[in-house]
Design a protein around this motif. Structure first.
Motif, mmCIF file in Angstrom:
data_model
loop_
_atom_site.group_PDB
_atom_site.id
_atom_site.type_symbol
_atom_site.label_atom_id
_atom_site.label_comp_id
_atom_site.label_asym_id
_atom_site.label_seq_id
_atom_site.Cartn_x
_atom_site.Cartn_y
_atom_site.Cartn_z
ATOM 1 N N LYS A 34 0.807 -1.219 0.000
ATOM 2 C CA LYS A 34 0.000 0.000 0.000
ATOM 3 C C LYS A 34 0.844 1.275 0.000
ATOM 4 O O LYS A 34 0.354 2.350 -0.332
ATOM 5 N N SER A 38 -0.023 5.330 -1.464
ATOM 6 C CA SER A 38 -0.731 5.982 -0.363
ATOM 7 C C SER A 38 -0.124 7.336 -0.032
ATOM 8 O O SER A 38 1.096 7.515 -0.079
ATOM 9 N N SER A 39 -0.979 8.274 0.333
ATOM 10 C CA SER A 39 -0.521 9.582 0.784
ATOM 11 C C SER A 39 -0.017 9.473 2.207
ATOM 12 O O SER A 39 -0.265 8.477 2.900
ATOM 13 N N LYS A 41 -1.144 11.071 4.699
ATOM 14 C CA LYS A 41 -2.305 11.018 5.592
ATOM 15 C C LYS A 41 -2.852 9.602 5.675
ATOM 16 O O LYS A 41 -3.215 9.132 6.766
ATOM 17 N N GLU A 42 -2.921 8.926 4.542
ATOM 18 C CA GLU A 42 -3.433 7.554 4.538
ATOM 19 C C GLU A 42 -2.532 6.619 5.339
ATOM 20 O O GLU A 42 -3.023 5.746 6.071
ATOM 21 N N ASP A 45 -3.024 7.434 9.054
ATOM 22 C CA ASP A 45 -4.268 6.831 9.546
ATOM 23 C C ASP A 45 -4.109 5.321 9.719
ATOM 24 O O ASP A 45 -4.605 4.744 10.705
#
Length: 270
Positions: A34, A38-39, A41-42, A45
């Protein structure tokens, strides 16, 4: 193996399992595919931490920022078109030709080393191990396991040396080492001295140019004997294209420990 994978594994091997760095590294390993899409932020989280914590983690493990970490995430087999990498050279050969060439290569290389044992150079290192109080041993991947192997073998003889799995910490120690330190490098190709093999082959020669330590290289590359940043080499040989260095290292470290025990008992200090 990619640089990010190497650094995440290092965190899992060295950090307190209750630490934030360990938690982030474990989460990234479990969701490795991932990362590249993914950013920050992602990922934050996913790890249940803040974006600033992810940024700090990236810098802690040697990246400029999260985006630099993310760029290092895609796993590309043989990223640097090096035909002697583990997947191609070992597993690929066994898949294509069977087990016999694998065992034959190991046997040939061990027999060659036995018949051409350079005990004089091994004795040189054994005497240096007696003379130097501060000794380090480094390598990457399979070569770093050889450094750990030597560390434990010498510990049985009450000679305590230091190794670090982190590539950034290895570089820092080498670059800042003073003349009272002995550094042993395990590198089958010898490239460790010239370039960072996991970091887009970036130059590393200047680190050794700045170092004042005595540098000993254990390698199969005879050309490294002429490298001005190396004090001397312990050489082994490959009779085939099969890379058997992880086996050869075990024999060489046994010889080093054996001869260290002899000279430390004799208290050779000159």
């Amino acid at each position: 193996m990619g640089l990010l994978i190497h650094r995440l594994i290092t965190i899992l091997n060295t950090e307190d399992p209750d630490s934030t760095n360990y938690h982030i590294a474990l989460t990234l390993v479990l969701h490795y595919t991932k990362i590249s899409c993914s950013s920050i932020k992602e990922i934050a989280d996913l790890c249940s931490v803040s974006k600033s914590t992810i940024s700090k983690f990236a810098r802690t493990i040697g990246f400029d920022d999260y985006y630099h970490l993310k760029e290092s995430a895609p796993f590309i087999e043989n990223r640097f078109h090096f035909s002697l990498n583990y997947l191609t050279n070992i597993l690929g050969t066994i898949d294509g030709e069977g087990i016999a060439p694998y065992f034959n290569a190991i046997t040939k290389d061990i027999n060659y080393f036995k018949e051409n044992l350079d005990l004089e150079t091994i004795d040189h290192l054994a005497k240096d191990l007696v003379r130097y109080d501060q000794v380090y041993a480094f390598g990457l991947l399979f070569s770093e396991t050889a450094a750990v192997d030597l560390q434990y073998k010498l510990a049985y003889l009450q000679k305590f040396i230091v190794t670090r799995q982190e590539d950034t910490e290895q570089e820092r120690i080498i670059e800042t080492a003073t003349a009272d330190k002995l550094i042993i490098i395990f590198s089958n190709s010898g490239d460790y001295v010239k370039k960072h093999q996991l970091k887009h082959l970036s130059a590393r020669q200047k680190i050794f140019e700045k170092s004042n330590a005595k540098i000993v290289l254990i390698t199969s590359n005879p050309e490294m004997m002429e490298n001005e940043n190396i004090d001397y080499c312990i050489l082994f040989h490959h009779e085939t294209n099969m890379q058997t260095h992880h086996f050869m290292y075990q024999i060489i470290t046994d010889m080093i420990a054996l001869r260290y025990r002899y000279f430390s008992t004799k208290q050779i200090k000159e």
